[in-house]
Structure formats: structure tokens, C-alpha cells
Design a protein around this motif. Structure first.
Motif, PDB file in Angstrom:
ATOM      1  N   ARG A 274      33.194  23.248  42.313  1.00  0.00           N
ATOM      2  CA  ARG A 274      33.227  21.881  41.757  1.00  0.00           C
ATOM      3  C   ARG A 274      31.935  21.582  41.014  1.00  0.00           C
ATOM      4  N   GLU A 275      30.825  22.078  41.532  1.00  0.00           N
ATOM      5  CA  GLU A 275      29.540  21.807  40.881  1.00  0.00           C
ATOM      6  C   GLU A 275      29.420  22.590  39.577  1.00  0.00           C
ATOM      7  N   LYS A 276      29.914  23.821  39.543  1.00  0.00           N
ATOM      8  CA  LYS A 276      29.819  24.640  38.343  1.00  0.00           C
ATOM      9  C   LYS A 276      30.844  24.217  37.278  1.00  0.00           C
ATOM     10  N   ARG A 277      31.975  23.655  37.745  1.00  0.00           N
ATOM     11  CA  ARG A 277      33.038  23.146  36.876  1.00  0.00           C
ATOM     12  C   ARG A 277      33.813  24.271  36.166  1.00  0.00           C
ATOM     13  N   GLN A 278      33.126  25.131  35.430  1.00  0.00           N
ATOM     14  CA  GLN A 278      33.802  26.172  34.659  1.00  0.00           C
ATOM     15  C   GLN A 278      33.693  27.491  35.399  1.00  0.00           C
ATOM     16  N   ILE A 279      34.815  28.013  35.919  1.00  0.00           N
ATOM     17  CA  ILE A 279      34.847  29.278  36.648  1.00  0.00           C
ATOM     18  C   ILE A 279      35.532  30.317  35.749  1.00  0.00           C
ATOM     19  N   THR A 280      34.965  31.539  35.709  1.00  0.00           N
ATOM     20  CA  THR A 280      35.509  32.583  34.821  1.00  0.00           C
ATOM     21  C   THR A 280      35.686  33.889  35.595  1.00  0.00           C
ATOM     22  N   PHE A 281      36.538  34.736  35.027  1.00  0.00           N
ATOM     23  CA  PHE A 281      36.688  36.102  35.534  1.00  0.00           C
ATOM     24  C   PHE A 281      36.691  37.023  34.319  1.00  0.00           C
ATOM     25  N   ARG A 282      35.587  37.797  34.200  1.00  0.00           N
ATOM     26  CA  ARG A 282      35.365  38.676  33.049  1.00  0.00           C
ATOM     27  C   ARG A 282      35.479  37.876  31.744  1.00  0.00           C
ATOM     28  N   GLY A 283      34.908  36.688  31.810  1.00  0.00           N
ATOM     29  CA  GLY A 283      34.823  35.841  30.627  1.00  0.00           C
ATOM     30  C   GLY A 283      36.004  34.922  30.411  1.00  0.00           C
ATOM     31  N   SER A 284      37.099  35.130  31.122  1.00  0.00           N
ATOM     32  CA  SER A 284      38.293  34.276  30.949  1.00  0.00           C
ATOM     33  C   SER A 284      38.290  33.183  32.026  1.00  0.00           C
ATOM     34  N   PRO A 285      38.682  31.957  31.656  1.00  0.00           N
ATOM     35  CA  PRO A 285      38.652  30.856  32.633  1.00  0.00           C
ATOM     36  C   PRO A 285      39.714  31.042  33.726  1.00  0.00           C
ATOM     37  N   ILE A 286      39.337  30.715  34.931  1.00  0.00           N
ATOM     38  CA  ILE A 286      40.248  30.718  36.078  1.00  0.00           C
ATOM     39  C   ILE A 286      39.958  29.456  36.908  1.00  0.00           C
ATOM     40  N   ARG A 287      40.741  29.263  37.958  1.00  0.00           N
ATOM     41  CA  ARG A 287      40.552  28.096  38.822  1.00  0.00           C
ATOM     42  C   ARG A 287      40.538  28.531  40.268  1.00  0.00           C
TER      43      ARG A 287
ATOM     44  N   GLY B   6      45.024  32.169  37.603  1.00  0.00           N
ATOM     45  CA  GLY B   6      44.661  32.651  36.273  1.00  0.00           C
ATOM     46  C   GLY B   6      44.238  34.098  36.202  1.00  0.00           C
ATOM     47  N   VAL B   7      44.262  34.826  37.321  1.00  0.00           N
ATOM     48  CA  VAL B   7      43.890  36.244  37.289  1.00  0.00           C
ATOM     49  C   VAL B   7      45.083  37.037  36.782  1.00  0.00           C
ATOM     50  N   PRO B   8      44.952  37.803  35.686  1.00  0.00           N
ATOM     51  CA  PRO B   8      46.083  38.522  35.091  1.00  0.00           C
ATOM     52  C   PRO B   8      46.697  39.518  36.071  1.00  0.00           C
ATOM     53  N   GLU B   9      47.982  39.744  35.920  1.00  0.00           N
ATOM     54  CA  GLU B   9      48.691  40.703  36.761  1.00  0.00           C
ATOM     55  C   GLU B   9      48.168  42.137  36.500  1.00  0.00           C
ATOM     56  N   GLY B  10      48.052  42.908  37.568  1.00  0.00           N
ATOM     57  CA  GLY B  10      47.663  44.309  37.453  1.00  0.00           C
ATOM     58  C   GLY B  10      46.163  44.554  37.505  1.00  0.00           C
ATOM     59  N   MET B  11      45.344  43.501  37.444  1.00  0.00           N
ATOM     60  CA  MET B  11      43.885  43.677  37.474  1.00  0.00           C
ATOM     61  C   MET B  11      43.420  44.223  38.818  1.00  0.00           C
ATOM     62  N   GLU B  12      44.231  44.071  39.864  1.00  0.00           N
ATOM     63  CA  GLU B  12      43.815  44.468  41.214  1.00  0.00           C
ATOM     64  C   GLU B  12      44.054  45.956  41.490  1.00  0.00           C
ATOM     65  N   ARG B  13      44.582  46.703  40.525  1.00  0.00           N
ATOM     66  CA  ARG B  13      44.911  48.101  40.789  1.00  0.00           C
ATOM     67  C   ARG B  13      43.654  48.932  41.077  1.00  0.00           C
ATOM     68  N   GLU B  14      42.572  48.629  40.439  1.00  0.00           N
ATOM     69  CA  GLU B  14      41.343  49.429  40.600  1.00  0.00           C
ATOM     70  C   GLU B  14      40.609  49.062  41.886  1.00  0.00           C
ATOM     71  N   LYS B  15      40.314  47.793  42.061  1.00  0.00           N
ATOM     72  CA  LYS B  15      39.459  47.377  43.182  1.00  0.00           C
ATOM     73  C   LYS B  15      40.228  46.687  44.305  1.00  0.00           C
ATOM     74  N   GLY B  16      41.476  46.344  44.070  1.00  0.00           N
ATOM     75  CA  GLY B  16      42.193  45.549  45.055  1.00  0.00           C
ATOM     76  C   GLY B  16      41.832  44.074  44.892  1.00  0.00           C
ATOM     77  N   LEU B  17      42.569  43.200  45.528  1.00  0.00           N
ATOM     78  CA  LEU B  17      42.332  41.756  45.400  1.00  0.00           C
ATOM     79  C   LEU B  17      41.008  41.343  46.048  1.00  0.00           C
TER      80      LEU B  17
ATOM     81  N   ASN C 275      30.203  34.196  39.163  1.00  0.00           N
ATOM     82  CA  ASN C 275      30.034  32.740  39.115  1.00  0.00           C
ATOM     83  C   ASN C 275      29.011  32.218  40.118  1.00  0.00           C
ATOM     84  N   PHE C 276      28.890  32.874  41.289  1.00  0.00           N
ATOM     85  CA  PHE C 276      27.974  32.386  42.334  1.00  0.00           C
ATOM     86  C   PHE C 276      27.176  33.581  42.879  1.00  0.00           C
ATOM     87  N   PRO C 277      26.181  34.031  42.157  1.00  0.00           N
ATOM     88  CA  PRO C 277      25.426  35.224  42.586  1.00  0.00           C
ATOM     89  C   PRO C 277      24.857  35.095  43.986  1.00  0.00           C
TER      90      PRO C 277
END
Length: 341
Positions: A241-254, A169-180, A191-193
Motif C-alpha cells: 500500500r505504501e509503495k502503491r505501484q507493484i511490478t514483476f519484471r517491470g510489468s504491473p501486478i497487484r 497479473g502474473v502471466p501463465e507459465g512463468m512458474e515453470r523455472e522457479k515455481g510459484l 519491490n521490497f528488498p
């Protein structure tokens, strides 16, 4: 008187005994000329009648004899013709018998030839059957070897990927700044400080899969993160699994474990069954690499494949009733796949 004397002398010298004319079977006596002269007229007439009767009998006898000879001649001719016909029939029968014998000999030769050919054919069929059986056994061994090799390859791939986490679910091109690697650190921080500060969690490698981006594909490619240890991967997935809802910059991912395509397919095949068990509060889990685990009657049961599950379900009426629809659907699905092949 001279006549009387002569007559008397004749009577004295020889007495003539006459046979009555009505006695046909009386033999005719021989008379000499002197005797005839001495006979009286009446006796001569009787003698003449007797001679005529005898002549008539002789003629009748001669005629009967000639008829008999003619009949014998006809019968002899008939016999001769019958003999000729019989001889011809015998000759014909001899020819027929000879032809029949020849036909029988030919049939015997033909049957013997066919028997030999059948024997040869049976031997060939037996050889072909043995070869076919050997081929089948060889194919079975090859299929078993292929399955074993596939299983080995699958295990190797899963072993290689055992420390990997797949991010969906991570959009294409997001890795240009920081890398994967930087994106993954950002996901952990969002999600997990607590995990983001764990210095032991090290990313060894990160890439998208597949390597080449398909412009026609609407969904973004998956991101594969290779960690240093399986322990860190399991720790992150447990938190997910415990958090259930995982996000990246507010958008859901898995976040999921990374497996080979065969293992992923095997895990997908458990989804419908796991969903039904989850609805019945049987606490299902899909374990590594593709095993189904759930609670039944207070015990944890684990199955490596559906055949083992079906055998177990057949002994549990309540569980059979619970899974009959989904198992029946799976059976029909595999049947259609087999027909397509």
C-alpha cells in the motif's frame, strides 16, 4: 114497506162503518152474506172498490215479496259462489303457505348446511393459516440457520485464508523455472528488498486459482501464496500500500488479501462508496473482512453493512448530500436484483 123495514132492521141490528176509498192503509172488515144483502148499492160499490184496492195491494205486495225472494236467491247464489271462491282461495292460500313453509324449511336447512360448511371451511382455513404461519416461521428459521451457516463457512474460509496473499497479473507459465514460491521471492526482492532478506517470512504453500486453466480466459489466473503468519501477510500488504505501484519484471501486478468469494463480493460493494469518500478526503479503508472505515467530523466510524451506514448517514446532512448519488444507485441496483429473482 118491506124493503124499508128490512133496511131499518138491518140498521138497527148493525151499523156498517165504511172506509174511504182513498185511505189505502184502512183494514178491510169482514162482511157476512146477510150484511151484504142489506147494504145499499152505494155501499156495495165502495166495498167492491175497497176489495179491488186491497187486491191490488196484495198483488203488489206479492210481487214485491217475489222480487225480494228472487233478490235473496241471487244474493244467496252470489254468496254461495263467493263462498266457493273463498274456499278455493283459502285452499290455494293453504297450498301456497304450505309451499312457502316447505321452501322456508328447505332454506333453513340449506342455510344451516352452508353455515356448517362455512364453519368447517373456517376451521380448515384457520388450520391452513396456522400451518402457513408455522411454515413461514420454519422457513425463516431455516433461512436464519442458512445465513448463520453461510456466515460460519465464510468465517472458516476467511480464517483458513487469513494468512494468504493473492497475486494478480502474473502471466501463465512463468512458474515453470522457479515455481510459484520462487516467483513470490522474486516479487519481494524486486519491490521490497528489505523483506526478501527476512528469514521469518516463510511460504507454506503456493498455487493458482482456479486449478484448471481456461484457454478462453484472457487474463492469467491468480496466484495464492499461503504464509506462516498473519503478521507477515499484513507486513507485506502494508508495504504494498505504501509503495502503491507493484511490478514483476517491470510489468504491473497487484497484491491483495485472499478472501472467500462472499467476502470479496462484500468488499467490492464498498468500492464506489469508498471512492467518493476518498475524493472528499475522508480517509476510507476496507477493513477485515468486509468493514468500511472512514473519518467523519474528526471521528473514525466503522460499519459492517450498508444498512447501518444508511441509518448513520440519515443523521448527517452533509454526509447524506455527499453519498446520496452512490447510495441511491446501490438501492436501485439491489431493487433490480430482487426483481430478477
Amino acid at each position: 114497506m118491506p124493503n124499508n123495514k128490512c133496511k131499518n132492521r138491518g140498521n138497527k141490528n148493525k151499523e156498517v162503518t165504511m172506509t174511504p176509498s182513498n185511505e189505502k192503509d184502512t183494514p178491510i172488515q169482514d162482511y157476512e152474506d146477510d150484511d151484504i144483502e142489506e147494504m145499499q148499492e152505494a155501499d156495495l160499490k165502495k166495498l167492491i172498490r175497497t176489495l179491488r184496492s186491497s187486491q191490488k195491494q196484495i198483488l203488489e205486495l206479492h210481487k214485491a215479496l217475489m222480487d225480494k225472494i228472487e233478490n235473496l236467491s241471487r244474493e244467496n247464489e252470489i254468496l254461495r259462489r263467493n263462498q266457493n271462491e273463498t274456499k278455493q282461495l283459502v285452499q290455494q292460500e293453504t297450498v301456497i303457505v304450505t309451499e312457502v313453509k316447505n321452501s322456508i324449511d328447505q332454506m333453513k336447512n340449506t342455510i344451516e348446511s352452508l353455515t356448517n360448511r362455512m364453519g368447517e371451511a373456517e376451521e380448515r382455513i384457520s388450520d391452513l393459516e396456522e400451518r402457513e404461519q408455522e411454515r413461514i416461521q420454519s422457513d425463516q428459521r431455516k433461512e436464519e440457520e442458512i445465513r448463520n451457516l453461510k456466515h460460519i463457512v465464510r468465517n472458516l474460509q476467511d480464517t483458513i485464508k487469513k494468512t494468504n496473499i493473492r497475486v494478480l497479473g502474473v502471466p501463465e507459465g512463468m512458474e515453470r523455472e522457479k515455481g510459484l514460491e520462487g516467483l513470490f521471492s522474486e516479487i519481494l526482492a524486486e519491490n521490497f528488498p528489505g523483506l526478501e532478506k527476512d528469514r521469518e517470512i516463510l511460504v507454506q504453500e503456493a498455487h493458482r486459482t482456479p486449478n484448471k486453466h481456461d484457454q478462453k480466459r484472457s487474463s492469467p489466473r491468480h496466484v495464492v501464496i499461503k504464509l506462516s503468519t498473519v503478521k507477515h501477510k499484513e507486513k507485506i500488504l502494508k508495504c504494498a500500500r505504501e509503495k502503491r505501484q507493484i511490478t514483476f519484471r517491470g510489468s504491473p501486478i497487484r497484491l491483495t488479501a485472499d478472501f472467500s468469494s462472499e467476502t470479496l463480493q462484500a468488499r467490492r460493494e464498498w468500492r464506489d462508496i469508498a471512492q467518493v469518500l476518498r475524493e472528499k478526503n475522508c480517509q476510507p479503508r476496507i477493513l477485515y473482512p468486509a468493514k468500511l472505515s472512514f473519518v467523519n467530523e474528526g471521528e473514525i466510524k466503522t460499519f459492517h453493512n450498508k444498512q447501518k451506514l444508511k441509518e448513520f448517514v440519515a443523521t448527517r446532512p452533509a454526509l447524506q448530500q455527499m453519498l446520496k448519488d452512490v447510495l441511491h444507485t446501490e438501492t436501485k441496483k439491489h431493487g433490480h436484483q430482487y426483481e430478477r429473482r
